[in-house]
Scaffold this motif. Structure first.
Motif, PDB file in Angstrom:
ATOM      1  N   PRO A  14       0.833  -1.210   0.000  1.00  0.00           N
ATOM      2  CA  PRO A  14       0.000   0.000   0.000  1.00  0.00           C
ATOM      3  C   PRO A  14       0.862   1.253   0.000  1.00  0.00           C
ATOM      4  CG  PRO A  14      -0.793  -1.579   1.630  1.00  0.00           C
ATOM      5  CD  PRO A  14       0.510  -2.106   1.118  1.00  0.00           C
ATOM      6  N   ASN A  15       0.319   2.329  -0.596  1.00  0.00           N
ATOM      7  CA  ASN A  15       1.043   3.598  -0.628  1.00  0.00           C
ATOM      8  C   ASN A  15       1.341   4.083   0.780  1.00  0.00           C
ATOM      9  OD1 ASN A  15       1.071   3.789  -3.375  1.00  0.00           O
ATOM     10  ND2 ASN A  15      -0.919   4.835  -3.460  1.00  0.00           N
TER      11      ASN A  15
ATOM     12  N   ASP B 106      -1.458   5.585   2.779  1.00  0.00           N
ATOM     13  CA  ASP B 106      -2.594   4.767   3.223  1.00  0.00           C
ATOM     14  C   ASP B 106      -2.648   4.725   4.754  1.00  0.00           C
ATOM     15  OD1 ASP B 106      -4.237   2.384   3.875  1.00  0.00           O
ATOM     16  OD2 ASP B 106      -4.254   2.148   1.699  1.00  0.00           O
TER      17      ASP B 106
ATOM     18  N   ALA C 102      -6.095  -2.462   4.030  1.00  0.00           N
ATOM     19  CA  ALA C 102      -5.811  -1.135   3.477  1.00  0.00           C
ATOM     20  C   ALA C 102      -7.078  -0.515   2.895  1.00  0.00           C
ATOM     21  CB  ALA C 102      -4.731  -1.232   2.411  1.00  0.00           C
ATOM     22  N   ALA C 103      -7.013   0.798   2.715  1.00  0.00           N
ATOM     23  CA  ALA C 103      -8.192   1.533   2.214  1.00  0.00           C
ATOM     24  C   ALA C 103      -8.498   1.121   0.778  1.00  0.00           C
ATOM     25  CB  ALA C 103      -7.903   3.024   2.288  1.00  0.00           C
TER      26      ALA C 103
END
Lengths: 328, 244
Positions: B170-171, B174, B243-244
Motif C-alpha cells: 500500500p502507498n 494509506d 488497506a483503504a
C-alpha cells in the motif's frame, strides 16, 4: 542452494577448497585455523559442533560452509567498536552478511546492546555467531576471528563477509527456539545491561535474584521476550546473592518485557522443519549443547558450530539460527 | 564540566562507544572546542579483557555553529580504526564536518556565492576554497553516510523497477500504516526480520510524541515492506485486505 557439501572436514581438505578459490565460512580450533592458507574465507574459534554424526567436540576437524558467489565476490571486512554500527549500511542491497565476533570483546558487548539501533538493522539479513573456546580454557584462551585474505587473527574486532545475491534470489533468516514465555510475572528492567539487580514483576518493585529464588527457578531456563511472535531468549549465567545481582549471557533491554520460560524437557529431540533442512547455514548455542546433552546426539539439520552466542540480526541465546537462500 | 560534556554529547548526538572527553570555551573568539574519543565498553561477566583504547592521530573539523558560537570538533581516532562516519566528523583532509558540509552545499545549490556562504556561516574563505577545490576535482563526496533515507534509498534500489511497478505494498499515504504502527491492525507475521522491526518500532512509537519522528518510523516500516516484498506474501495479503 549450494551444490557443495557443508560439514566437518580435515584442515587439508579445507585448505584445498580455499586454494581452489572457494568462498568459505570456517569454524574450529585456533590451531587448525592457523594451518589454512589465505583466501576468500572468514573464520572463528570454537571446538563444538553439530555434525552428521551428532554433537561433538573436535580439535581435529573444522566446520565448513560454502558461500555462494554467483552474484560476485563477497566483500570481507573487519569492524571494531567505532565502525560496527555501519555493518548493515555497508551490506549489499540484495544479499546477506555473515558476522563472527570474538566472545568477551568490546565489540561483542557493544553489538549485544546496540545492534537494534544500527542503521538499516532488520532491513538487510545479518546472521552469524560468537567465537568461543573449549570450556576448559575459559578465561585462559581468548576467542578469535580470522579474516582469510590477510590471515589476520583478531580477538577484538568482528569479521564480516558481505555476500551479494542475484536479483532472483533472496536471503531468509529464521530461528528455532524451544523456549516460550511461561505463565509467571511480567519482568521489566530499569536499564539495558548484562546483569540486573532491581526489576519490576507485574509492576511491583523487587530484585530479579529474589524473584528467581522465590520461584525456585531452573536457571537453565532463560528469560524470554516476545517480539511480535518471535521468542527471544536471554540466558541466565548465575546469581550473585551477595551482590543481589543476576548475570546474563546476553543483555536484557530496558524497553522490553520478559517472562521466565515455561519448563521444557531438555532431553526431548528437536523436530527439524523443512526450512531447516534446506538451510545454507546454521549454528546453535553451546548452552543447548550442554543443557540438552547433545554430545553424541543428533540435532536439527543442517548442523554447524555450537557457539557462544547466535546472531539472527540480534544476539540470541539457546536458539538455533538458519540462513536459507530462496528463489523468487 | 561534567554538565558541559553531557550537554555537548546531547547537542552533537555522540553515541557509544564515542564520548565527549573535553570541551573548552574561548570567550574572546566565541569559539567552543570539543574533543571526542572512544571509551571501550565495560568488561562482561568477568571475562572481558582490559582494553586500552590507544588514541591515534587527532583530526579536526569545523562544525555547525550554536548560538553565535563557532564550534571546532577534535576527534581522537583509535589506532587501526577508520574515521567516524557521523555528522559531527568529516572526511580526512577536509575542513568541515558532514553536518556543516551539507549546509554549505545546500547554500551553494541555492546559488549563494562563496563570499555569501562565508558570511552566512562565518567561515574563513581559505577553508571554503579548499572545500570547493576538493568538490570540483571529485575528491570529496558529500554526506553519503549520514544522508536522511529517501524513498530511492540503496536498500530499495535492490528491487528491480519491473517488480516495483507490480508492487502490492500500500502507498505510504494509506492509513493502514498508522494503524499497523499503533497496533490496531494485527498481522500474523512469520518473517523474523519483520517481527523484530515491527515490535521495536511499535514500542518506540508508543513513547514518541513528535509527529515528524513518528512519520520517519512509518517511512522506515514502509521501506521494509517495499524492499522485502518478495518474502512477505503472507503478511502483505493481510495488510492489503486492511488497506483503504
Amino acid at each position: 542452494m549450494s551444490p557443495l557439501k557443508n560439514g566437518l572436514m580435515l584442515p587439508d581438505e579445507v585448505a584445498r577448497l580455499i586454494e581452489a578459490g572457494h568462498c568459505l565460512m570456517v569454524a574450529g580450533d585456533e590451531a587448525l585455523l592457523r594451518l589454512l592458507p589465505s583466501g576468500q574465507w572468514i573464520g572463528g574459534t570454537i571446538p563444538y559442533f553439530m555434525g552428521s554424526e551428532g554433537g561433538q567436540v573436535s580439535r581435529e576437524r573444522l566446520f565448513v560452509t560454502h558461500v555462494p558467489t554467483d552474484a560476485g565476490a563477497p566483500e570481507i571486512r573487519s569492524y571494531d567498536i567505532t565502525s560496527i554500527s555501519h555493518l548493515c549500511a555497508d551490506a549489499p542491497a540484495n544479499g546477506f552478511s555473515l558476522i563472527i565476533i570474538p566472545a568477551f570483546s568490546a565489540t561483542h558487548s557493544l553489538y549485544a546492546r546496540k545492534a537494534p539501533e544500527f542503521e538499516d538493522m532488520f532491513m538487510k539479513p545479518v546472521v552469524g555467531w560468537i567465537a568461543g573456546c573449549h570450556l576448559d580454557d575459559l578465561g585462559r584462551v581468548a576467542p578469535a576471528v580470522v579474516s582469510g585474505p590477510e590471515l589476520a587473527f583478531d580477538t577484538e574486532r568482528a569479521v564480516v563477509m558481505h555476500v551479494p545475491l542475484p536479483p532472483q534470489r533472496y536471503a531468509h533468516v529464521h530461528i528455532a527456539n524451544r523456549m516460550r514465555q511461561g505463565e509467571g510475572g511480567l519482568l521489566r528492567f530499569p536499564e539495558t545491561g548484562f546483569s540486573a539487580g532491581r526489576c519490576t514483576v507485574d509492576g511491583v518493585e523487587t530484585t530479579l535474584a529474589a524473584y528467581l529464588d522465590a520461584n525456585r527457578a531452573d536457571l537453565r531456563l532463560p528469560l524470554v521476550a516476545d517480539y511480535g511472535g518471535a521468542s527471544v531468549n536471554v540466558s541466565i549465567k548465575g546469581i550473585d546473592r551477595d551482590a543481589g545481582r543476576v548475570d546474563f549471557y546476553a543483555p536484557v533491554f530496558g524497553d522490553v518485557a520478559y517472562r521466565l520460560a515455561e519448563p521444557v524437557d531438555f532431553t526431548a529431540d528437536d523436530e527439524p522443519g523443512a526450512d531447516a533442512v534446506n538451510a545454507l547455514w546454521s549454528c546453535n548455542c553451546i548452552l543447548n549443547y550442554l543443557y540438552c546433552g547433545l554430545e553424541g546426539r543428533k540435532g536439527s539439520a543442517p548442523g554447524g558450530p555450537m557457539t557462544f552466542g547466535e546472531i539472527a540480526y540480534l544476539l540470541l541465546n539457546q536458539t538455533q539460527v538458519f540462513l536459507e537462500i530462496k528463489e523468487v | 564540566m561534567v554538565d558541559g560534556l553531557a550537554l555537548w554529547k546531547q547537542l552533537l548526538q555522540v553515541q557509544e562507544p564515542w564520548v565527549v572527553q573535553a570541551c573548552r570555551a574561548d570567550e574572546f573568539n566565541r569559539c567552543m572546542a570539543v574533543w571526542i574519543g572512544v571509551e571501550a565498553p565495560r568488561s562482561w561477566f568477568g571475562l572481558g579483557r582490559p582494553r586500552v583504547v590507544e588514541g591515534g592521530a587527532e583530526a579536526t573539523w569545523r562544525h555547525t555553529g550554536f548560538g553565535g558560537w563557532r564550534v571546532q570538533v577534535h576527534v581522537r581516532v583509535p589506532v587501526g580504526s577508520e574515521l567516524p562516519r557521523h555528522s559531527w566528523a568529516g572526511e580526512a583532509g577536509m575542513p568541515f564536518t558532514r553536518a556543516l558540509d551539507r549546509q554549505i552545499l545546500s547554500l551553494l545549490n541555492e546559488g549563494v556565492g562563496m563570499s555569501g556562504v562565508c558570511s552566512i556561516l562565518d567561515l574563513p574563505m581559505t577553508d571554503l576554497w579548499r572545500y570547493r577545490y576538493a568538490l570540483d576535482h571529485g575528491r570529496h563526496a558529500v554526506g553519503a553516510a549520514d544522508a536522511v533515507p529517501m524513498p530511492a534509498s540503496p536498500a530499495e534500489a535492490a528491487v528491480p523497477p519491473a517488480l516495483m511497478a507490480f508492487s502490492r505494498v500500500p502507498n505510504l499515504e494509506d492509513p493502514v500504516w498508522v494503524r499497523l504502527l499503533d497496533g490496531s491492525v494485527k498481522l500474523d507475521v512469520r518473517v523474523l526480520g519483520l517481527q523484530l522491526l515491527l515490535s521495536r518500532t511499535r514500542s518506540q512509537v508508543a513513547v514518541i510524541a513528535d509527529e515528524e519522528v513518528r512519520m520517519m518510523k512509518l517511512r522506515e516500516l514502509h521501506r521494509y515492506f517495499v524492499k522485502n516484498e518478495r518474502m512477505l506474501a503472507h503478511e502483505l495479503h493481510q495488510l492489503v485486505s486492511e488497506a483503504a
